[in-house]
Design a protein around this motif. Structure first.
Motif, short mmCIF file in Angstrom:
data_model
loop_
_atom_site.label_atom_id
_atom_site.label_comp_id
_atom_site.label_asym_id
_atom_site.label_seq_id
_atom_site.Cartn_x
_atom_site.Cartn_y
_atom_site.Cartn_z
N LEU A 352 1.75 -17.06 103.47
CA LEU A 352 2.78 -17.98 103.02
C LEU A 352 4.13 -17.26 102.97
CD1 LEU A 352 3.60 -20.74 101.82
CD2 LEU A 352 3.05 -19.80 99.55
N PRO A 353 5.10 -17.67 103.79
CA PRO A 353 6.43 -17.04 103.72
C PRO A 353 7.04 -17.21 102.33
CG PRO A 353 6.21 -18.34 105.72
CD PRO A 353 5.03 -18.68 104.86
N VAL A 380 1.43 -23.44 110.69
CA VAL A 380 2.24 -24.50 110.09
C VAL A 380 3.72 -24.20 110.35
CG1 VAL A 380 2.73 -25.82 108.01
CG2 VAL A 380 0.49 -24.71 108.29
N ALA A 381 4.36 -25.00 111.17
CA ALA A 381 5.78 -24.80 111.48
C ALA A 381 6.62 -25.28 110.29
CB ALA A 381 6.15 -25.57 112.74
N LEU A 382 7.43 -24.38 109.74
CA LEU A 382 8.22 -24.71 108.55
C LEU A 382 9.69 -24.96 108.88
CD1 LEU A 382 6.63 -22.09 106.11
CD2 LEU A 382 6.03 -24.50 106.38
N HIS A 387 15.06 -15.51 113.86
CA HIS A 387 14.15 -14.79 114.74
C HIS A 387 13.04 -15.68 115.29
CE1 HIS A 387 16.17 -11.13 113.50
NE2 HIS A 387 15.96 -11.45 112.22
N GLY A 388 13.27 -16.98 115.27
CA GLY A 388 12.27 -17.90 115.81
C GLY A 388 11.71 -18.82 114.74
N VAL A 389 10.54 -19.37 114.99
CA VAL A 389 9.91 -20.32 114.07
C VAL A 389 9.36 -19.59 112.86
CG1 VAL A 389 8.06 -22.01 113.80
CG2 VAL A 389 9.34 -21.90 115.94
N TRP A 422 -1.21 -26.13 115.97
CA TRP A 422 0.05 -26.13 115.22
C TRP A 422 0.19 -27.47 114.52
CZ3 TRP A 422 3.94 -22.62 114.32
CH2 TRP A 422 3.86 -21.40 114.99
N VAL A 423 0.67 -27.44 113.28
CA VAL A 423 0.95 -28.67 112.54
C VAL A 423 2.34 -28.54 111.91
CG1 VAL A 423 -1.48 -29.15 112.07
CG2 VAL A 423 -0.15 -27.82 110.42
#
Length: 502
Positions: A352-353, A380-382, A387-389, A422-423
């Motif tokens: 988790l970021p 999970v795309a947040l 630097h990207g996704v 990916w979601v």
């Protein structure tokens, strides 16, 4: 090893026919034993008649305190020095063994002469197999015998475990099973504190280590007398379930208490410590969800927190110290200097970021999504960052453990052997710390309930719209009703009902 098995579908493997191949691996047959000299001698004699090359076989008997001590011609006897029971005996035996493969065997087994060979041909194909023998129960030697009802039903309903998915380990039994020694030790060996269900618990940890479970109908063996489960099933379950809930989080029905703390978490969330506020928001959200047996690993340079005199409010490590103060006595939070490579024995790991907050039902929804197709990775795309996704990652422990056995990019290997997707973060209720609702009282429960009710309302509104369209279609095609009916026919009633519902 070249074959990559997807999930537990070992059907891609082609074992050689018995008698038509050349073995090379050594095997240690480990037999836990207690005051059973007569049946044990019969079992060891059967091992001496095996078709598998004798120079590749050693027999290790783990004597669990027999009086007088066991003396078994044809076997090396090691005495259990610490603890007692089957777990302690199995672990003592496997630690004394020298073979590349450990073959567990009960002390009262009768074996077909090609029993070992049937097991060992699989281990020559892949080094992450757990082979389960075909054990029949007989009253006296020479009978054909029967499988346990549970085993027969499971094998029939899962194409002999090919479709068993993550629950294949439940068929693991110490009566006749085999595993590579290095995989066994990577899984942590046998729990010496268990005297019953130690084989099930070990099977679970082997699954988390990446094992594939293979029941071989040609690995024939006969157990003299019924098993304890056959004789006293309810009492066995009453005994074993008192502690298996702590050790095997996959057995969800044993964890129905809403507030219990469990030894092995079902899911471990990894958060890296940054600022006090951002980190706290992420950690607290993981602890407040409806998946109550989640735990957190908080990563940071905790070794720098020493006890020397400092300026309390101007300490350069102040945020790190505050986080340590906050969670020092929270049993579901552990402190680590680096990101763990695996969540084992927990079946799931979520990266988790920091600064992102989970919704009340986020973890439960992610796991349900992963389990639907037994996915090994859900990304999970947040948001889109410099630097990207920026993404969270739900990793299945068993999938990444199996991927680690091969050369290659782990994510690609996991996708091949388990699948990945990916979601969207918004779909699973991820928000930033700044946008998150405060966590107070039973907010998690009520937020989840509200979310579910909103979903139900949308579904019902869609159904109402569909029914209205159907009524309009039927109305246009229907014959006009007689005047005396007053418009009170069933079609008219349905139309009035739907209009009022709208």
């Amino acid at each position: 090893m070249t074959s990559r098995v997807r999930h537990n579908d070992y059907g891609v493997l082609r074992p050689p026919a018995i008698g038509a191949w050349q073995p090379s691996l050594t095997v240690s047959v480990v037999i836990p034993a207690y005051n059973c000299a007569e049946p044990l001698s019969r079992t060891v004699e059967a091992l001496a008649r095996q078709t598998y090359p004798a120079e590749l076989v050693e027999v290790v008997v783990a004597d669990d305190g027999s009086e007088p001590p066991l003396d078994v011609p044809g076997a090396r006897v090691v005495r259990v020095a610490e603890g007692w029971g089957r777990g302690a005996a199995r672990q003592t035996g496997q630690l004394a063994a020298s073979g590349a493969v450990i073959h567990w065997l009960d002390s009262d087994m009768l074996l077909a002469e090609d029993h070992l060979e049937a097991h060992m041909r699989w281990h020559h194909l892949i080094d992450y197999a757990v082979v389960i023998g075909d054990t029949r129960f007989v009253e006296t030697p020479g009978e054909e015998g029967v499988q346990s009802a549970y085993t027969r039903k499971t094998l029939e309903s899962t194409r002999r475990l090919k479709d068993a998915g993550s629950s294949a380990y439940l068929q693991h039994t110490g009566a006749s099973s085999s595993v590579r020694a290095d995989l066994l030790r990577a899984a942590g060996g046998v729990d010496t504190g268990l005297n019953m269900a130690e084989d099930t618990e070990l099977g679970y940890r082997l699954a988390q280590a990446g094992a594939v479970f293979i029941p071989d109908a040609e690995a024939r063996a006969w157990h003299v007398g019924p098993s304890t489960v056959m004789l006293r099933e309810k009492e066995v379950h009453r005994h074993n379930w008192s502690y298996l809930g702590d050790l095997i989080p996959d057995l969800r029905w044993l964890r129905n208490h809403p507030r219990r703390h469990w030894l092995v978490p079902y899911l471990r969330v990894v958060v890296t410590a940054t600022t006090y506020e951002q980190t706290r928001a992420s950690v607290d959200s993981a602890l407040a969800g409806t998946l109550t047996d989640a735990a957190v690993t908080l990563v940071g340079p905790w070794g720098k927190l020493t006890g020397e005199r400092r300026a309390n409010l101007d300490d350069p490590l102040l945020d790190l110290r505050l986080l340590h103060n906050l969670y020092a006595h929270e049993p579901r939070v552990v402190f680590a200097e680096s990101v763990p490579s695996s969540a084992a024995p927990s079946p799931f790991l979520l990266h988790l970021p920091t600064g992102w907050v989970l919704g009340a039902d986020t973890l439960a929804k992610l796991v349900r999504h992963a389990d639907k197709d037994l996915l090994g990775l859900v990304s999970v795309a947040l948001t889109e960052g410099q630097h990207g996704v920026v993404a969270a990652r739900l990793e299945r422990t068993a999938a990444f453990s199996r991927a680690a056995l091969f050369d290659g990019r782990p994510d690609d290997l996991v996708d091949e052997m388990y699948g990945s997707e990916w979601v969207s973060g918004s779909e699973y209720d991820f928000v930033t710390a700044e946008d998150a609702e405060p966590l107070t009282g039973d907010a998690a429960k009520w937020r989840t309930l509200a979310s579910r009710r909103q979903g139900e309302i949308k579904a019902l509104q869609g159904e109402v719209a569909r029914l209205k369209a159907e009524v309009e279609r039927l109305s246009a095609a229907a014959t006009p009703q007689p005047a005396e009916s007053g418009g009170r026919g069933p079609l008219s009633s349905l139309i009035r009902h739907l209009r009022s519902a709208g």
